[in-house]
Motif scaffolding. Structure first.
Motif, PDB file in Angstrom:
ATOM      1  N   ARG A  21       0.617  -1.277  -0.049  1.00  0.00           N
ATOM      2  CA  ARG A  21       0.365   0.194  -0.188  1.00  0.00           C
ATOM      3  C   ARG A  21       0.780   1.343  -0.445  1.00  0.00           C
ATOM      4  O   ARG A  21       2.086   1.135   0.273  1.00  0.00           O
ATOM      5  CB  ARG A  21      -0.687  -0.102   1.373  1.00  0.00           C
ATOM      6  CG  ARG A  21      -2.432   1.257   1.810  1.00  0.00           C
ATOM      7  CD  ARG A  21      -2.531   1.127   2.770  1.00  0.00           C
ATOM      8  NE  ARG A  21      -3.379   2.190   2.769  1.00  0.00           N
ATOM      9  CZ  ARG A  21      -5.336   1.858   2.534  1.00  0.00           C
ATOM     10  NH1 ARG A  21      -5.041   1.495   1.800  1.00  0.00           N
ATOM     11  NH2 ARG A  21      -5.869   3.966   3.078  1.00  0.00           N
ATOM     12  N   ASP A  23       1.918   4.723   1.297  1.00  0.00           N
ATOM     13  CA  ASP A  23       1.895   5.325   2.528  1.00  0.00           C
ATOM     14  C   ASP A  23       2.463   7.337   2.457  1.00  0.00           C
ATOM     15  O   ASP A  23       3.303   7.443   1.962  1.00  0.00           O
ATOM     16  CB  ASP A  23       3.237   4.853   3.867  1.00  0.00           C
ATOM     17  CG  ASP A  23       3.221   4.801   4.808  1.00  0.00           C
ATOM     18  OD1 ASP A  23       2.052   6.354   5.644  1.00  0.00           O
ATOM     19  OD2 ASP A  23       3.704   5.048   5.847  1.00  0.00           O
ATOM     20  N   CYS A  31       4.252  -2.703   2.925  1.00  0.00           N
ATOM     21  CA  CYS A  31       3.169  -3.930   3.105  1.00  0.00           C
ATOM     22  C   CYS A  31       2.557  -3.790   4.822  1.00  0.00           C
ATOM     23  O   CYS A  31       3.599  -4.484   5.647  1.00  0.00           O
ATOM     24  CB  CYS A  31       4.532  -5.458   2.827  1.00  0.00           C
ATOM     25  SG  CYS A  31       3.347  -7.129   3.519  1.00  0.00           S
ATOM     26  N   GLN A  32       1.826  -4.259   4.658  1.00  0.00           N
ATOM     27  CA  GLN A  32       0.893  -4.504   6.258  1.00  0.00           C
ATOM     28  C   GLN A  32       0.940  -5.351   6.783  1.00  0.00           C
ATOM     29  O   GLN A  32       0.305  -5.160   7.717  1.00  0.00           O
ATOM     30  CB  GLN A  32      -0.132  -3.824   5.515  1.00  0.00           C
ATOM     31  CG  GLN A  32      -0.396  -1.708   5.357  1.00  0.00           C
ATOM     32  CD  GLN A  32      -1.647  -1.635   5.345  1.00  0.00           C
ATOM     33  OE1 GLN A  32      -2.916  -2.393   5.449  1.00  0.00           O
ATOM     34  NE2 GLN A  32      -2.404  -0.586   5.458  1.00  0.00           N
ATOM     35  N   HIS A  33       1.637  -6.526   5.244  1.00  0.00           N
ATOM     36  CA  HIS A  33       1.649  -7.862   6.399  1.00  0.00           C
ATOM     37  C   HIS A  33       3.131  -7.919   7.412  1.00  0.00           C
ATOM     38  O   HIS A  33       2.811  -8.411   8.503  1.00  0.00           O
ATOM     39  CB  HIS A  33       1.538  -9.002   5.480  1.00  0.00           C
ATOM     40  CG  HIS A  33       1.608  -9.956   6.000  1.00  0.00           C
ATOM     41  ND1 HIS A  33       0.082 -10.633   6.946  1.00  0.00           N
ATOM     42  CD2 HIS A  33       2.490 -11.394   6.180  1.00  0.00           C
ATOM     43  CE1 HIS A  33       1.178 -11.737   7.577  1.00  0.00           C
ATOM     44  NE2 HIS A  33       1.573 -12.222   6.650  1.00  0.00           N
TER      45      HIS A  33
END
Length: 364
Positions: A21, A23, A31-33
């Motif tokens: 995503r 930012d 990567c939000q993961h």
């Protein structure tokens, strides 16, 4: 070769494969993961924002490189069309909060030439919305609860057209010059001298010219124009050349206002500015415009995307929207009114008025 396959904007993480995503705070992909970051691709000189020829576009003779096909979801309730992850098959429409089921529809459109990337993240935009909602009078308590506990806002890139044009206008009209005369009038049975303003008119003609740069026209029907107008100004000098990476984690709305209809709106704005120029050129104390004949040339345009944080909710069966400028935090929106709060305020006002009247009466 004409492009036939739709473009899927996917940005998998090199480390874990999850979707990345953009930012706004760090201006990079995240990567939000797993937290892996990736720098945005650099723009070379050949990737600068270019204007497209308006007449070639109307004749559908734009190069294939300027055309893009994307997968879209269409909302049956409000008509919005927006890109969506093809792996998602059911969601709420970000524009009206109605449930929608994704389909395999496609949208063939003129590719965006540039965009303003989001500068505010979702928590910052949500706080701006909360502050705005907290300032509203007579809002239902449920609305305040929404402000405190509402679901996340949606980051939407909203489509706009910009138009450039050279104009040359010839005009006829009249220049008015004020002068004053003294007259005797009767007031309360007495003769009184008064000065009365009159205008002497003289026929004039002339010509004006103006170059219009980036006349902005909303290309969406999903958001009320009064709200998007209220988000201005947009710093178009900060436009970045279009990179799909900026769309990572956000949605992009497809334009619903056709190019020729967009130019009709732009031309109306140009005509208003030209009329203002004509009045200035006529001069004098007052002006009358007879006729303006405008020649317009070298019309070019861009399809651009501007960042908006959007929240939609339903109250008693009706949808309401809040929009936040994704660059400045400026908020616009609509809200219901609480009938009991208004009624209570009216009662309190009547009591205060009656009390004031009672005090005044007893003091005499």
């Amino acid at each position: 070769m004409t492009q036939t396959a739709p473009v899927d904007h996917r940005f998998p993480c090199d480390a874990c494969g999850a979707q990345m995503r953009f930012d706004p705070q760090t201006n990079q992909l995240v990567c939000q993961h797993c937290g892996t970051t990736q720098a945005m691709p650099q723009t070379d000189l050949t990737g600068s924002i270019k204007e497209l020829d308006f007449q070639r576009a109307l004749a559908q003779r734009l190069p294939d490189a300027d055309i893009e096909i994307t997968r879209i979801v269409a909302c049956d309730s409000c008509g919005a069309q927006f890109e969506c992850d093809p792996d998602i098959h059911a969601m709420q429409c970000p524009f009206c909060a109605s449930p929608v089921v994704s389909d395999t529809g496609t949208h063939r459109h003129i590719k965006p030439a540039g965009l303003l990337p989001f500068a505010l993240d979702e928590p910052t935009a949500h706080q701006a919305m909360n502050d705005w909602l907290g300032s509203l009078w007579f809002a239902p308590n449920g609305l305040q609860d929404y402000a405190r506990k509402g679901r996340q806002m949606n980051g939407i890139y909203v489509p706009y057209w910009t138009f450039d044009a050279e104009t040359a206008s010839r005009y006829t009209g009249q220049r008015g010059t004020h002068y004053y005369v003294t007259q005797t009038v009767m007031r309360n049975g007495k003769a009184t001298q008064v000065r009365i303003r009159k205008t002497r008119w003289r026929a004039v003609s002339g010509q004006v010219a103006r170059f219009f740069d980036d006349v902005l026209v909303l290309a969406s029907k999903s958001l009320p124009k009064k709200h998007t107008d209220g988000l201005e100004p947009w710093d178009l000098s900060a436009l970045e050349p279009y990179k799909p990476d900026y769309l990572a984690g956000f949605r992009a709305e497809g334009y619903q206002i056709a190019l020729d209809d967009g130019f009709t709106q732009a031309r109306a704005y140009m005509d208003r500015m030209i009329a203002r120029d004509v009045k200035y050129d006529i001069g004098g104390d007052d002006q009358r415009i007879g006729q303006i004949d405008t020649t317009i040339s070298d019309v070019t345009f861009k399809h651009i995307l501007l960042p908006v944080w959007l929240a939609a909710y339903k109250y008693r069966g009706q949808s309401y929207q809040f929009v936040v400028n994704g660059r400045t935090g400026r908020v616009q929106g609509e809200r219901p009114y609480s009938a009991w709060k208004i009624g209570f305020a009216v009662i309190i006002g009547l009591i205060l008025a009656a009390s004031a009247g009672f005090v005044i009466a007893n003091s005499q």
